[in-house]
Design a protein around this motif. Structure first.
Motif, PDB file in Angstrom:
ATOM      1  N   LEU A 119     -39.721 -41.031 -16.735  1.00 50.11           N
ATOM      2  CA  LEU A 119     -38.337 -41.068 -17.235  1.00 50.11           C
ATOM      3  C   LEU A 119     -38.227 -42.219 -18.223  1.00 50.11           C
ATOM      4  CD1 LEU A 119     -36.319 -40.377 -13.951  1.00 50.11           C
ATOM      5  CD2 LEU A 119     -37.356 -38.767 -15.564  1.00 50.11           C
ATOM      6  N   THR A 120     -38.765 -41.983 -19.396  1.00 49.26           N
ATOM      7  CA  THR A 120     -38.832 -42.982 -20.454  1.00 49.26           C
ATOM      8  C   THR A 120     -37.955 -42.547 -21.620  1.00 49.26           C
ATOM      9  OG1 THR A 120     -41.113 -43.527 -19.843  1.00 49.26           O
ATOM     10  CG2 THR A 120     -40.381 -44.181 -22.050  1.00 49.26           C
ATOM     11  N   PRO A 121     -37.056 -43.396 -22.089  1.00 47.61           N
ATOM     12  CA  PRO A 121     -36.284 -43.022 -23.275  1.00 47.61           C
ATOM     13  C   PRO A 121     -37.193 -42.624 -24.422  1.00 47.61           C
ATOM     14  CG  PRO A 121     -35.329 -44.966 -22.248  1.00 47.61           C
ATOM     15  CD  PRO A 121     -36.624 -44.684 -21.517  1.00 47.61           C
ATOM     16  N   GLY A 122     -36.868 -41.492 -25.035  1.00 45.49           N
ATOM     17  CA  GLY A 122     -37.675 -40.929 -26.104  1.00 45.49           C
ATOM     18  C   GLY A 122     -38.518 -39.750 -25.660  1.00 45.49           C
ATOM     19  N   LYS A 123     -38.722 -39.597 -24.347  1.00 48.02           N
ATOM     20  CA  LYS A 123     -39.480 -38.452 -23.839  1.00 48.02           C
ATOM     21  C   LYS A 123     -38.540 -37.286 -23.554  1.00 48.02           C
ATOM     22  CE  LYS A 123     -43.486 -40.728 -21.773  1.00 48.02           C
ATOM     23  NZ  LYS A 123     -44.387 -40.771 -20.588  1.00 48.02           N
ATOM     24  N   ASP A 124     -39.117 -36.094 -23.506  1.00 50.27           N
ATOM     25  CA  ASP A 124     -38.341 -34.916 -23.141  1.00 50.27           C
ATOM     26  C   ASP A 124     -37.812 -35.056 -21.714  1.00 50.27           C
ATOM     27  OD1 ASP A 124     -38.971 -33.913 -25.587  1.00 50.27           O
ATOM     28  OD2 ASP A 124     -40.333 -32.363 -24.870  1.00 50.27           O
ATOM     29  N   ALA A 125     -36.653 -34.494 -21.480  1.00 51.03           N
ATOM     30  CA  ALA A 125     -35.997 -34.603 -20.175  1.00 51.03           C
ATOM     31  C   ALA A 125     -36.540 -33.550 -19.218  1.00 51.03           C
ATOM     32  CB  ALA A 125     -34.491 -34.486 -20.329  1.00 51.03           C
ATOM     33  N   ASP A 126     -37.778 -33.767 -18.756  1.00 52.30           N
ATOM     34  CA  ASP A 126     -38.385 -32.945 -17.703  1.00 52.30           C
ATOM     35  C   ASP A 126     -38.155 -33.696 -16.401  1.00 52.30           C
ATOM     36  OD1 ASP A 126     -39.223 -31.371 -19.796  1.00 52.30           O
ATOM     37  OD2 ASP A 126     -41.323 -31.977 -19.674  1.00 52.30           O
ATOM     38  N   ILE A 127     -37.147 -33.292 -15.658  1.00 49.86           N
ATOM     39  CA  ILE A 127     -36.630 -34.098 -14.551  1.00 49.86           C
ATOM     40  C   ILE A 127     -36.365 -33.210 -13.344  1.00 49.86           C
ATOM     41  CG2 ILE A 127     -34.774 -35.656 -13.831  1.00 49.86           C
ATOM     42  CD1 ILE A 127     -34.278 -36.275 -16.782  1.00 49.86           C
ATOM     43  N   ILE A 128     -36.637 -33.743 -12.151  1.00 51.77           N
ATOM     44  CA  ILE A 128     -36.285 -33.028 -10.927  1.00 51.77           C
ATOM     45  C   ILE A 128     -35.412 -33.922 -10.049  1.00 51.77           C
ATOM     46  CG2 ILE A 128     -38.309 -31.546 -10.968  1.00 51.77           C
ATOM     47  CD1 ILE A 128     -39.628 -33.293  -8.901  1.00 51.77           C
ATOM     48  N   LEU A 129     -34.508 -33.279  -9.331  1.00 57.84           N
ATOM     49  CA  LEU A 129     -33.643 -33.952  -8.377  1.00 57.84           C
ATOM     50  C   LEU A 129     -33.973 -33.434  -6.987  1.00 57.84           C
ATOM     51  CD1 LEU A 129     -32.151 -34.406 -11.110  1.00 57.84           C
ATOM     52  CD2 LEU A 129     -29.996 -34.213  -9.841  1.00 57.84           C
ATOM     53  N   ASP A 174     -29.703 -33.785 -26.543  1.00 56.26           N
ATOM     54  CA  ASP A 174     -30.507 -32.764 -27.218  1.00 56.26           C
ATOM     55  C   ASP A 174     -31.880 -32.620 -26.571  1.00 56.26           C
ATOM     56  OD1 ASP A 174     -30.912 -30.758 -29.087  1.00 56.26           O
ATOM     57  OD2 ASP A 174     -31.721 -32.127 -30.597  1.00 56.26           O
ATOM     58  N   GLY A 175     -31.924 -32.630 -25.249  1.00 54.94           N
ATOM     59  CA  GLY A 175     -33.154 -32.401 -24.508  1.00 54.94           C
ATOM     60  C   GLY A 175     -34.040 -33.606 -24.335  1.00 54.94           C
ATOM     61  N   VAL A 176     -33.636 -34.760 -24.852  1.00 53.38           N
ATOM     62  CA  VAL A 176     -34.461 -35.967 -24.816  1.00 53.38           C
ATOM     63  C   VAL A 176     -33.754 -37.056 -24.006  1.00 53.38           C
ATOM     64  CG1 VAL A 176     -35.510 -37.791 -26.223  1.00 53.38           C
ATOM     65  CG2 VAL A 176     -35.520 -35.424 -27.028  1.00 53.38           C
ATOM     66  N   ILE A 177     -34.510 -37.790 -23.210  1.00 49.79           N
ATOM     67  CA  ILE A 177     -33.956 -38.926 -22.471  1.00 49.79           C
ATOM     68  C   ILE A 177     -33.625 -40.037 -23.463  1.00 49.79           C
ATOM     69  CG2 ILE A 177     -34.420 -40.684 -20.718  1.00 49.79           C
ATOM     70  CD1 ILE A 177     -36.452 -38.673 -19.500  1.00 49.79           C
ATOM     71  N   VAL A 178     -32.385 -40.506 -23.454  1.00 58.38           N
ATOM     72  CA  VAL A 178     -31.993 -41.578 -24.379  1.00 58.38           C
ATOM     73  C   VAL A 178     -31.556 -42.838 -23.643  1.00 58.38           C
ATOM     74  CG1 VAL A 178     -31.379 -40.009 -26.246  1.00 58.38           C
ATOM     75  CG2 VAL A 178     -29.639 -40.656 -24.567  1.00 58.38           C
ATOM     76  N   GLY A 179     -31.394 -42.772 -22.327  1.00 57.65           N
ATOM     77  CA  GLY A 179     -31.015 -43.958 -21.586  1.00 57.65           C
ATOM     78  C   GLY A 179     -31.250 -43.815 -20.107  1.00 57.65           C
ATOM     79  N   VAL A 180     -31.740 -44.896 -19.479  1.00 54.77           N
ATOM     80  CA  VAL A 180     -31.885 -44.966 -18.027  1.00 54.77           C
ATOM     81  C   VAL A 180     -31.388 -46.350 -17.616  1.00 54.77           C
ATOM     82  CG1 VAL A 180     -33.424 -44.823 -16.037  1.00 54.77           C
ATOM     83  CG2 VAL A 180     -33.931 -43.488 -18.099  1.00 54.77           C
ATOM     84  N   ALA A 181     -30.315 -46.410 -16.830  1.00 58.54           N
ATOM     85  CA  ALA A 181     -29.722 -47.689 -16.463  1.00 58.54           C
ATOM     86  C   ALA A 181     -28.912 -47.530 -15.183  1.00 58.54           C
ATOM     87  CB  ALA A 181     -28.832 -48.212 -17.594  1.00 58.54           C
ATOM     88  N   GLU A 182     -28.495 -48.666 -14.629  1.00 56.87           N
ATOM     89  CA  GLU A 182     -27.701 -48.609 -13.405  1.00 56.87           C
ATOM     90  C   GLU A 182     -26.415 -47.830 -13.622  1.00 56.87           C
ATOM     91  OE1 GLU A 182     -27.085 -52.467 -11.803  1.00 56.87           O
ATOM     92  OE2 GLU A 182     -29.189 -52.724 -11.210  1.00 56.87           O
ATOM     93  N   LEU A 233     -50.035 -34.738 -23.082  1.00 57.58           N
ATOM     94  CA  LEU A 233     -48.582 -34.692 -23.179  1.00 57.58           C
ATOM     95  C   LEU A 233     -47.909 -35.974 -22.696  1.00 57.58           C
ATOM     96  CD1 LEU A 233     -48.071 -31.042 -21.851  1.00 57.58           C
ATOM     97  CD2 LEU A 233     -47.785 -31.829 -24.216  1.00 57.58           C
ATOM     98  N   ALA A 234     -48.649 -37.057 -22.614  1.00 59.84           N
ATOM     99  CA  ALA A 234     -48.095 -38.291 -22.053  1.00 59.84           C
ATOM    100  C   ALA A 234     -46.967 -38.864 -22.901  1.00 59.84           C
ATOM    101  CB  ALA A 234     -49.198 -39.330 -21.887  1.00 59.84           C
ATOM    102  N   THR A 235     -46.921 -38.548 -24.179  1.00 62.47           N
ATOM    103  CA  THR A 235     -45.828 -39.044 -25.020  1.00 62.47           C
ATOM    104  C   THR A 235     -44.578 -38.180 -24.899  1.00 62.47           C
ATOM    105  OG1 THR A 235     -46.584 -37.778 -26.948  1.00 62.47           O
ATOM    106  CG2 THR A 235     -47.440 -40.021 -26.687  1.00 62.47           C
ATOM    107  N   ARG A 236     -44.700 -37.051 -24.207  1.00 59.83           N
ATOM    108  CA  ARG A 236     -43.571 -36.120 -24.116  1.00 59.83           C
ATOM    109  C   ARG A 236     -43.000 -36.013 -22.717  1.00 59.83           C
ATOM    110  NH1 ARG A 236     -44.059 -30.539 -27.121  1.00 59.83           N
ATOM    111  NH2 ARG A 236     -41.827 -30.742 -26.704  1.00 59.83           N
ATOM    112  N   THR A 237     -43.835 -36.229 -21.691  1.00 63.28           N
ATOM    113  CA  THR A 237     -43.379 -35.976 -20.330  1.00 63.28           C
ATOM    114  C   THR A 237     -44.161 -36.861 -19.367  1.00 63.28           C
ATOM    115  OG1 THR A 237     -42.860 -34.191 -18.759  1.00 63.28           O
ATOM    116  CG2 THR A 237     -45.016 -34.090 -19.848  1.00 63.28           C
ATOM    117  N   GLY A 238     -43.821 -36.803 -18.082  1.00 60.67           N
ATOM    118  CA  GLY A 238     -44.558 -37.539 -17.065  1.00 60.67           C
ATOM    119  C   GLY A 238     -43.861 -38.785 -16.561  1.00 60.67           C
TER     120      GLY A 238
END
Length: 430
Positions: free
Chosen positions: A339-349, A29-37, A332-337
């Motif tokens: 790749l932290t679980p709980g932050k919005d998924a503002d991501i680039i590849l 739902d637009g939010v990072i919920v996990g970052v793992a291998e 906006l540090a609690t929302r973006t900036g």
């Protein structure tokens, strides 16, 4: 809806998460919920990030997008010539539709080059319709934007009515929020700055202020109790080391635009001096009539200049300046900036298999030393894919290009200036 980025090289910009040579990022739902291998999520839509560097989107906290139509025209100008040209000659001929076209293309350009969050420093103020056109353009671009309403170049009049009107439309924490662009002591006097800071506090707005020359403005503001932890000071090349410490003590932010500052004669960027004063600098593009519109070149200039001066800085510092530090400067540090679980998924590849960066041994160092917009393969804002396989999604660029060129040509004709590279404006007095 869940999305799973799989198999990328993750540069999280969060010390608690770290970097992963091979990692997955799960979005719900637009939010990072996990970052793992490795993450098992069979119910998620997969995005293959193999041969990609996955990192938080860039944050540009100071850009004047209304000037986009005149890209490159001021590459050889001094600051005084730029002020004369953009504010004295061209701006009076801007219609609301011109503001819309420049703002929209400018914001899309930023997204295209990986800028998921951008503060648009608006100082083409003429009518409410101009302001509304800028806001409409930011809303029509699928990015996170902060509309920083300034009073216009050299305008001494009150801004309360305009700020309150726009603020009434930009409430909440949606994709387009608002800030207030202060005019500074030199332009309006101490009492006006104090009133504008009070207005910003009342409306819950952060503020931004240009300090281009050695005027003692920061010391003056501190003397009158007007330094705030919600204010970002832009440029600051002429600030003394003591004034930089004042900003650090107050919790204020500093936005450095290295390409514009060096080319326009502001002096050396204050990157190293700011760090020595205990201040985390951030980076911004400023304007595209004079400089490139991507954060890669901005980082590289700041990095090279400071390394040349004292050998300081590391490549990861520059990434922090353009992600988590810049996000903090926008509130906006609690929302973006990162790749932290709980932050919005503002991501680039970013493409790691492109010949201009291959083989990628140190991702952070490669991004800062050799990165460019052509590497930006995929962009997500709050989990929504807005660029895929190197192409912006659902954007009619052909029509927008035509609209911007028509806008540029009409303004230039009305101002009576040529577009063949021969125009040199008369410098404005500072």
């Amino acid at each position: 809806m869940k999305t799973l980025l799989t198999g990328g090289t993750v540069v999280s910009m969060d010390p608690a998460v770290g970097d992963l040579v091979r990692g997955d990022v799960l979005i719900d739902d637009g939010v990072i919920v996990g970052v793992a291998e490795r993450i098992e999520a069979p119910d998620a839509e997969p995005i293959d990030a193999t041969d990609r560097i996955v990192l938080p989107g860039f944050v540009d906290n100071h850009r004047h997008t209304w000037q986009t139509a005149f890209r490159g025209i001021g590459a050889d100008w001094t600051f005084a010539e730029w002020a004369s040209a953009m504010h004295g000659t061209l701006k009076p001929h801007y219609r609301p539709e011109d503001v819309y076209a420049g703002t929209l293309l400018g914001r899309l350009e930023a997204l295209h080059s990986g800028v998921t969050t951008m503060l648009d420093w608006y100082h083409v103020a003429q009518t409410p319709e101009h302001e509304d056109a800028a806001v409409a353009a930011l809303r029509d671009a699928p990015g996170r934007s902060v509309f920083c309403l300034g009073a216009g170049w050299g305008s001494p009049g009150p801004v309360d009515a305009a700020v309150r009107r726009v603020r009434a439309d930009l409430t909440g924490d949606g994709p387009v929020t608002m800030a207030l662009g202060l005019r500074g002591v030199e332009a309006t006097g101490t009492d006006t700055v104090a009133r504008e800071l009070e207005l910003a506090a009342e409306l819950g707005l952060r503020t931004s202020l240009h300090v281009d020359i050695a005027s003692g403005a920061v010391a003056h503001l501190r003397e009158h109790g007007l330094l705030r932890d919600t204010t970002t000071f832009v440029h600051g090349n002429g600030l003394s080391d003591e004034e930089l410490r004042m900003l650090a003590d107050a919790g204020s932010s500093l936005s450095i635009s290295p390409d514009v500052e060096l080319k326009m004669g502001f002096g050396s960027p204050t990157t190293g001096r700011a760090l020595a004063a205990g201040l985390r600098p951030t980076l911004s593009v400023d304007d595209v009539p004079s400089a490139g519109g991507d954060m890669f070149s901005t980082m590289r200039t700041a990095f090279a200049v400071q390394r040349g001066l004292d050998g300081g800085l590391r490549s990861r510092d520059l990434l922090a300046f353009t992600t988590i530090d810049a996000a903090a400067s926008c509130g906006l540090a609690t929302r973006t900036g990162s790749l932290t679980p709980g932050k919005d998924a503002d991501i680039i590849l970013l493409r790691a298999d492109d010949l201009t960066v291959f083989p990628v041994t140190d991702p952070a160092a490669t991004i800062v030393s050799a990165g460019h917009p052509g590497l930006v393969d995929t962009v997500l804002v709050a989990g929504r894919v807005v660029k895929r396989d190197g192409v912006l999604v659902d954007v009619d660029l052909a029509a927008l290009r035509t609209r911007l060129v028509e806008s540029r040509n009409r303004i230039a004709a009305a101002a009576g200036i040529p577009l063949d590279g021969t125009w040199r404006p008369e410098p404005a007095s500072k």
